[in-house]
Design a protein around this motif. Sequence first.
Motif, PDB file in Angstrom:
ATOM      1  N   GLY A 172      18.527  24.642  78.485  1.00 35.37           N
ATOM      2  CA  GLY A 172      19.537  24.840  79.512  1.00 35.37           C
ATOM      3  C   GLY A 172      20.314  23.570  79.803  1.00 35.37           C
ATOM      4  O   GLY A 172      21.530  23.601  80.029  1.00 35.37           O
ATOM      5  N   GLU A 173      19.617  22.441  79.774  1.00 35.12           N
ATOM      6  CA  GLU A 173      20.281  21.157  80.037  1.00 35.12           C
ATOM      7  C   GLU A 173      21.298  20.846  78.954  1.00 35.12           C
ATOM      8  O   GLU A 173      22.448  20.470  79.252  1.00 35.12           O
ATOM      9  N   ASP A 174      20.908  20.996  77.679  1.00 34.98           N
ATOM     10  CA  ASP A 174      21.856  20.733  76.592  1.00 34.98           C
ATOM     11  C   ASP A 174      23.026  21.702  76.641  1.00 34.98           C
ATOM     12  O   ASP A 174      24.177  21.338  76.348  1.00 34.98           O
ATOM     13  N   PHE A 175      22.731  22.948  77.019  1.00 35.97           N
ATOM     14  CA  PHE A 175      23.806  23.944  77.087  1.00 35.97           C
ATOM     15  C   PHE A 175      24.822  23.549  78.150  1.00 35.97           C
ATOM     16  O   PHE A 175      26.035  23.577  77.915  1.00 35.97           O
ATOM     17  N   ASP A 176      24.325  23.170  79.329  1.00 40.57           N
ATOM     18  CA  ASP A 176      25.243  22.819  80.418  1.00 40.57           C
ATOM     19  C   ASP A 176      26.038  21.567  80.105  1.00 40.57           C
ATOM     20  O   ASP A 176      27.175  21.404  80.584  1.00 40.57           O
ATOM     21  N   GLU A 177      25.463  20.670  79.309  1.00 48.38           N
ATOM     22  CA  GLU A 177      26.170  19.436  78.949  1.00 48.38           C
ATOM     23  C   GLU A 177      27.083  19.625  77.738  1.00 48.38           C
ATOM     24  O   GLU A 177      27.781  18.690  77.339  1.00 48.38           O
ATOM     25  N   GLY A 178      27.069  20.823  77.151  1.00 47.09           N
ATOM     26  CA  GLY A 178      27.956  21.098  76.027  1.00 47.09           C
ATOM     27  C   GLY A 178      27.538  20.455  74.719  1.00 47.09           C
ATOM     28  O   GLY A 178      28.397  20.183  73.860  1.00 47.09           O
TER      29      GLY A 178
END
Length: 410
Positions: A29-35
């Motif tokens: 989720g963190e990598d997803f939110d950071e693009g």
Amino acid sequence: MNRIPEKPRLLKILKDDGFNVPDFYFISGEDFDEGNFLELQEFLNRSCTSFKVIVRSAHPQEDRFKGGTFDSLETNCDITGVQYARNRITKLARHAKRLNILRQQRFNGAPQIDIDQMGIMVMQYIEGLQVMAKQLGDQWEFGISGFAKEKVPVESYITRRPPDERLLELSDTIQRHLGFRCEIEYILDYSGVIHVVQARDISLIDLLEQNRFEQTLRLDGIRRLRKRNNYRERVIYTMDNPSIYERIMAMSSELLREQERVEEKFGKILKVIEEYEQELEQFSLKYQYYAVLGLKIRIPDELFHKASHCLNELPDYQARLTQVLLENQYQIDYFLSEADTILAKDRLHLNLCTHAAYGVDSVRNPLWFIHWTPEHHDAVVNQFRKLGFKTKDMIGIEISPEERPMVYRL
């Protein structure tokens, strides 16, 4: 939270050790939110030959919830499609699955969960027959759904004989390899290749069912005054949705007739709907297992049309009311989907995911649909009313050897 979720963690173990697991990629989720999509794009370019992929939920705490709580979606094989799927999965968790999550936290000890931490697992799309396997006692059970061959759907069913005998040995091998009892999901493609697409630890989740098999004593006989075949007791919620709509229409007519304190009276109309939705939620959070007695569940199209246009003289208010009524229908569906017993006209159709239809939780607590034919509907409803069935009554349901249900108040 850096913990790798159960889905990608177990599949990586199986894939690294030579089992036929389709290529997949996990993004937190963190990598997803950071693009951080560079590796995801490389995966899509390298591994996905179809124009579609499967995006599966992969939250770090997902293993503490029932299978099927969070969703999987088919989507386009590109970054935009994956973004859409993840947004859809999180939106469903916040809205459509909200009541289900609250009930698991209330009754099953599931933890508080931050939906924003939702990771996803992107997997090659494979079309074919879906098979879910789990071992009950010393026997394997298989839930079947999907397509036997292209565009020929298979009605979901449960069997102890798999569609391919290789699944018995493979399931045993996977379970021994992982070292705990598993619920394993396969895709059997049209060429006969078996793909392992999910494995889930059910060693703790299904402890009660395992104990039933391992801690059973067979005694010599029984004497009883009343013999019961297939019996269930449940607290009921008596549902008569058209009556709510009729009340809304009456209040709307009064508002239009007097045209005084419009905002206050409109607020009271919305309050009726809000209180009904709160009543449904509070009931489902009070009783872990409950039945819905559907005197009238579905809103007739004509009645919904009248209710959603009863304030046409006040367009702004009418638009707000229509939106609230549409949302109310969703709330009713969410409440129905949490019931494990439904009594209604004919067979009320619920869209069950594979886990809800024949996952491990359905073994301990299978869904019951008790129905009567449309031709008998008015007579049956009148009889229920005459006998005084009401919300919070306890009922007994007894199924005869001929599969005829008998319902009575306790």
